[in-house]
Design a protein around this motif. Structure first.
Motif: not given
Length: 294
Positions: A105-106, A109, A112-113
């Motif tokens: 998940d980290e 993210s 995604d950024k």
């Protein structure tokens, strides 16, 4: 490029190690264990890496993640961050390290950024899809690849869609075939795509029109490449012919054509396993299997 044995790396000079690593980057070849051993030599003995230092550190970091040497990978990434800050390239490496640690998940993210600011970052797109694939979220992974394909057709994207479409418990053959059609349009001289499309048709449907189409694609694959390394297509052609003969009512013309193709495929396979360098148990099994077709 021929690489020395791992045991020989401690005997190599710094310039020779840098030359070998440069060659692997230019290929490109991963050879992760070899790169890690070279990295150990350069880092532990404080060998000067010169102007290639940052490229070598990135190369070592990726190889260390492949080989579960996460402490060394973290060290290299921190050195890169100290030089270049948190640019996309360094952030991507940090996300890959989180992936290697299982912190999906980290990592996602961060991807995604990066994709928010650089939507056409292919590496991040594929890494994000890889996370979703590892989590069994195949449909979401396909959507990520499809969004990337909207920015430009890439062969890698369509290949990944084929793989993802067939990875779930309920394979989406139609999506896989659509992606394969795009691959054929991009590279119509590649016999592998003809084989793939034929196999998808053969695997997904027993209807007569689909089997006839599958047979045509196998035939076209052989027309593109009739060498021994495309024996797979000859087997596929033979199986199509046999399935049509046993499962469907064929017209006299269709029967004649099907019998001729079946006979040709059997003769071709017999010649392949009798006259080629293929020998031993594999050849015996193949020839005994062919005997049941006659």
């Amino acid at each position: 490029m021929e690489l020395p044995e791992l045991s020989e790396i401690p005997k190599l000079g710094g310039e020779r190690i840098k030359e070998l690593l440069r060659g692997l980057r230019m290929k490109p070849q991963r050879k992760s264990e070899f790169v890690v051993r070279c990295g150990d030599r350069l880092l532990h003995e404080n060998v000067s890496m010169g102007s290639e230092k940052w490229m070598i550190l990135e190369q070592i970091a990726i190889a260390c993640m492949d080989c579960a040497r996460l402490d060394t990978a973290d060290y290299c990434i921190k050195m890169l961050a100290g030089k270049f800050g948190n640019g996309n390239r360094v952030l991507r490496l940090s996300a890959m390290l989180l992936e290697a640690k299982g912190s999906y998940d980290e990592a996602k993210s961060i991807y995604d950024k990066i994709l928010e600011s650089t939507p056409n970052d292919k590496a991040c797109c594929f890494r994000k899809a890889a996370i979703l694939k590892a989590q069994g979220k195949y449909e979401e992974a396909i959507k990520v690849i499809e969004e990337h394909l909207e920015l430009g057709n890439t062969q890698e994207g369509y290949i990944e869609i084929v793989v993802l479409s067939l990875s779930s418990r309920n394979p989406d053959f139609s999506k896989a075939m659509f992606a394969t059609e795009e691959l054929l349009l991009q590279d119509p001289t590649n016999f592998f795509w003809f084989n793939l499309y034929a196999e998808l048709l053969f695997s997904s449907s027993s209807a007569k029109p689909d089997l006839l189409t599958s047979r045509r694609y196998y035939s076209q694959s052989i027309a593109v490449n009739d060498a021994v390394n495309n024996t797979r297509a000859v087997w596929g052609l033979l199986n199509c012919c046999r399935t049509l003969e046993k499962s469907h009512q064929l017209s006299p013309t269709e029967q004649t054509e099907n019998a001729a193709l079946s006979s040709w495929a059997i003769s071709r396979l017999q010649a392949t396993y009798t006259n080629s360098k293929i020998s031993g148990p594999q050849a015996k099994i193949a020839l005994s299997t062919l005997a049941t077709y006659q």
